[in-house]
Enzyme design. Sequence first.
Site, PDB file in Angstrom:
ATOM      1  CG  ASP A  33       0.315   4.990   4.196  1.00  9.07           C
ATOM      2  OD1 ASP A  33      -0.507   4.054   4.053  1.00  9.07           O
ATOM      3  OD2 ASP A  33       1.547   4.791   4.292  1.00  9.07           O
ATOM      4  CD  GLU A  34      -0.366   2.837   8.506  1.00 10.02           C
ATOM      5  OE1 GLU A  34      -1.361   2.202   8.908  1.00 10.02           O
ATOM      6  OE2 GLU A  34       0.766   2.347   8.429  1.00 10.02           O
ATOM      7  CD  GLN A  61      -1.711  -3.238   9.062  1.00 10.96           C
ATOM      8  OE1 GLN A  61      -0.692  -2.808   9.574  1.00 10.96           O
ATOM      9  NE2 GLN A  61      -1.821  -3.419   7.760  1.00 10.96           N
ATOM     10  NE  ARG A  73       3.757  -4.282  11.135  1.00 13.50           N
ATOM     11  CZ  ARG A  73       3.248  -3.850   9.986  1.00 13.50           C
ATOM     12  NH1 ARG A  73       3.876  -2.981   9.251  1.00 13.50           N
ATOM     13  NH2 ARG A  73       2.087  -4.305   9.553  1.00 13.50           N
ATOM     14  CE  LYS A 119      -2.204  -1.016   3.799  1.00 10.93           C
ATOM     15  NZ  LYS A 119      -1.603  -2.337   4.025  1.00 10.93           N
ATOM     16  CB  THR A 120       3.492   2.411   2.323  1.00  9.09           C
ATOM     17  OG1 THR A 120       2.616   2.256   3.444  1.00  9.09           O
ATOM     18  CG2 THR A 120       4.318   3.666   2.516  1.00  9.09           C
TER      19      THR A 120
HETATM   20  N1  LIG Z   1       5.403  -5.628  -6.396  1.00 16.38           N
HETATM   21  C1  LIG Z   1       6.320  -5.765  -5.441  1.00 16.38           C
HETATM   22  N2  LIG Z   1       7.427  -6.471  -5.649  1.00 16.38           N
HETATM   23  C2  LIG Z   1       8.368  -6.624  -4.685  1.00 16.38           C
HETATM   24  N3  LIG Z   1       8.272  -6.097  -3.460  1.00 16.38           N
HETATM   25  C3  LIG Z   1       7.172  -5.388  -3.172  1.00 16.38           C
HETATM   26  C4  LIG Z   1       6.138  -5.181  -4.140  1.00 16.38           C
HETATM   27  N4  LIG Z   1       5.182  -4.430  -3.558  1.00 16.38           N
HETATM   28  C5  LIG Z   1       5.604  -4.174  -2.295  1.00 16.38           C
HETATM   29  N5  LIG Z   1       6.796  -4.742  -2.069  1.00 16.38           N
HETATM   30  C6  LIG Z   1       7.575  -4.708  -0.809  1.00 16.38           C
HETATM   31  O1  LIG Z   1       6.797  -5.295   0.220  1.00 16.38           O
HETATM   32  C7  LIG Z   1       7.033  -4.661   1.457  1.00 16.38           C
HETATM   33  C8  LIG Z   1       5.733  -4.155   2.046  1.00 16.38           C
HETATM   34  O2  LIG Z   1       5.261  -3.057   1.299  1.00 16.38           O
HETATM   35  P1  LIG Z   1       4.542  -1.827   1.988  1.00 16.38           P
HETATM   36  O3  LIG Z   1       5.294  -1.419   3.191  1.00 16.38           O
HETATM   37  O4  LIG Z   1       4.267  -0.833   0.937  1.00 16.38           O
HETATM   38  O5  LIG Z   1       3.208  -2.552   2.440  1.00 16.38           O
HETATM   39  P2  LIG Z   1       1.951  -1.940   3.186  1.00 16.38           P
HETATM   40  O6  LIG Z   1       0.769  -2.531   2.526  1.00 16.38           O
HETATM   41  O7  LIG Z   1       2.055  -0.483   3.224  1.00 16.38           O
HETATM   42  O8  LIG Z   1       2.118  -2.581   4.634  1.00 16.38           O
HETATM   43  P3  LIG Z   1       1.509  -2.077   6.035  1.00 16.38           P
HETATM   44  O9  LIG Z   1       0.068  -2.462   5.990  1.00 16.38           O
HETATM   45  O10 LIG Z   1       2.244  -2.845   7.048  1.00 16.38           O
HETATM   46  O11 LIG Z   1       1.712  -0.606   6.078  1.00 16.38           O
HETATM   47  C9  LIG Z   1       8.013  -3.550   1.181  1.00 16.38           C
HETATM   48  O12 LIG Z   1       9.314  -4.004   1.463  1.00 16.38           O
HETATM   49  C10 LIG Z   1       7.827  -3.296  -0.307  1.00 16.38           C
HETATM   50  O13 LIG Z   1       8.968  -2.744  -0.898  1.00 16.38           O
HETATM   51 MG   LIG Z   2       2.157   0.869   4.837  1.00 18.76          MG
END
Ligand SMILES: Nc1ncnc2c1ncn2[C@@H]1O[C@H](COP(=O)(O)OP(=O)(O)OP(=O)(O)O)[C@@H](O)[C@H]1O
Ligand SMILES: [Mg+2]
Length: 721
Positions: A220-221, A251, A603, A35-36
């Site tokens: 975000d969040e 979350q 995490r 997402k982020t």
């Molecule tokens: N398409 C992709 N290919 C490889 N790595 C990815 C891809 N998309 C995301 N990632 C990696 O996965 C990890 C999690 O991504 P991110 O932090 O954006 O998730 P999130 O959904 O924001 O998580 P949270 O809900 O914990 O905030 C990061 O290390 C990111 O770089």
């Molecule tokens: Mg995130």
Amino acid sequence: MDVNSLIDGLNDKQREAVAAPQQSMLLLAGAGSGKTRVLVQRIAWLIQVENISPHSILAVTFTNKAAAEMRHRVEDLLQTSVQSMWIGTFHGLAHRMLRLHYADAGLPEGFQILDSDDQHRLIKRIIRALDLDEKKWPPKQAMWYINGKKDEGLRPQHIETWGNQQEEIWKRVYQAYQETCDRSGLVDFAELLLRAHELWLKQPHLLRHYQERFKHVLVDEFQDTNSIQYAWLRLLADGDNFISIVGDDDQSIYGWRGAKVENIQRFLDDFPDAHMIRLEQNYRSSGTILKAANAVITNNSGRLGKNLWTEAGDGEPIAIYSAFNELDEARFIVARIKNWFEQGNALSDSAILYRSNAQSRVLEEALISEQIPYRIYGGLKFFERQEIKDSLAYLRIINNRQDDAAFERVINTPARGIGEKSLSQVRQYAREHNQTLWNAAEALIEARLLTGRAAKTVAGFIDLINKLEEEVDELPLYRQADTVIKQSGLHFMYQSEKGEKAQARIENLEELVTACRQFENTEPELSDLSAFLSHAALESGENQADRNQDAVQLMTLHTAKGLEFPLVFIAGVEEGMFPSLQTSEESGRMEEERRLCYVGMTRAKQQLYITYAETRRIYGKDQYHAPSRFIREIPSEYINEIRLNTQVSRPISSGRFSYAKQNESFNETGLQLGQRVLHPKFGEGTILNYEGADKNARVQVNFDDEGCKWLVVAFARLEAI
Ligand SMILES: Nc1ncnc2c1ncn2[C@@H]1O[C@H](COP(=O)(O)OP(=O)(O)OP(=O)(O)O)[C@@H](O)[C@H]1O
Ligand SMILES: [Mg+2]
């Protein structure tokens, strides 16, 4: 630049979100699904492909640290500075708005931010001034009440008490507190948001200006926004512009602070054109960690529901360690980290998470004794330390004489013989004449209402502050700080305290000067000092001084939101600790605790340790806790229970309530796992576990009345029944 680089490597859904035409969007997806990352790449895409100026983008993150990181990542992608993009936390952005439009917002130019500690002191004073009994009307509760109302967007005049006397009193405290704040140009955290919202309601031309300026608002969040934050976003996005939010209902962990996960539903209703995208592939965690976290969260009801999967292999099982007590727990964790480091890994790739801040102390001590550097994120850190707050209060009152909170803090620190009697005279005069404390003190002296020693000491204080201001006026920020620390007498005062603590305080004071030196003022409309004071209040320790050193990361589970680490420990996973003691099923708090557990588990990238202590010293007393229900909710096939001092390392099926092999007997003791036993003191119980052999054999017994205990078989006088 090749635009494909902005979408390369993304999966179809992620690409759809990043490269969508200009529109409002809702990205609803589980932990670690990117997402982020999508949000960052979307911003870069808008700038690069849609030719949106960074000036027209506003992004909201949950911490200042996340904001800085997001800006850097966008800059990395675009290879250019995006300085004009607004990015920050709700509080940071509201603060910026209020600085720019202080007059329209009804604030004095030099208004100061009141952090929660100052707010607490001020409220305490108000309660006394209203002649209320502090025991019956605790300042903490008043603070809770006031902030809660502000988060709901309510001023005292909006509160209908329906004749409820208690509510009447709180309302009066709120009213009196607010008058004092307004008079002194003080703004607490909740006030920042409320004022920023009111600013737009009262000044539609400003709202229009920002609606036209910010073509894209990205959040975000989102699951942790509260009512006033949502109302603010809604106003902003009510123009010819677009809003994109990303979030995960699983979350949502700030309900206790007024966050409303229902805002996701409201968003859908209020922005029916928003395009909804779901992401289901997790890129962060091993298969085992992900499956275990999913299993825990399915115990919650009313979820929007999602199905997270990963291409990653299963990886290591989740290690669960049952410690004798909190010291053993800390030693165990530190030993594992040491091991990890010796295998060539970075310390900063490991994190220890805990439910409450107080748990950090024992962990810190264990790390210190092994000389492992560590860093604590969030909560009380540098800027919240007493000596730092004292110094900042001097700087604040030099900057703004009307700052009552600062006046209170330093008028007699270091002690200059101003008695409680003279002080209450000042307070009373201020109250009666509707003035700030500073003005009241000056007036009292002028009218010769203070006499003798009192007049001399108070006048001395006033002189000191006026002289200090003159002296530091032209100096660079760090020399201002240095001068104030020395000439106020703070340095001398702390130096004359003996021992390690005093030494640490002196080091902290020195570090404050360093912090001023390193400080970069990014708000050109503010003086360096004003900007620094706001920075100190807003940061509350998010950035540690030794930022560049490789160090283990310690933080509460709440602070860990959005972050990721290859190696994660969750400590203190016991009933009464996590879920915490105050949690009850009815209030929905249990589900929030479980979401917090989900946040913690997700995490971890490669390896997750969950530890609990059978006894824990709390307020000097040993307390016995059962392992947390969350451990029981992890299916046994994902668990490896760690036992020290034995070769046995075997799975347990689900925490304390069952055991591996029914018929295993421990060498010569004659006892068996699962057997019912009688202890002369603890009564009847069931054997759950054992370790060691022969004379040293210990058994873990779950006593019906006394809970779980480890006992040395040779001394325990256990009888099989
Ligand atoms: N398409 C992709 N290919 C490889 N790595 C990815 C891809 N998309 C995301 N990632 C990696 O996965 C990890 C999690 O991504 P991110 O932090 O954006 O998730 P999130 O959904 O924001 O998580 P949270 O809900 O914990 O905030 C990061 O290390 C990111 O770089
Ligand atoms: Mg995130």
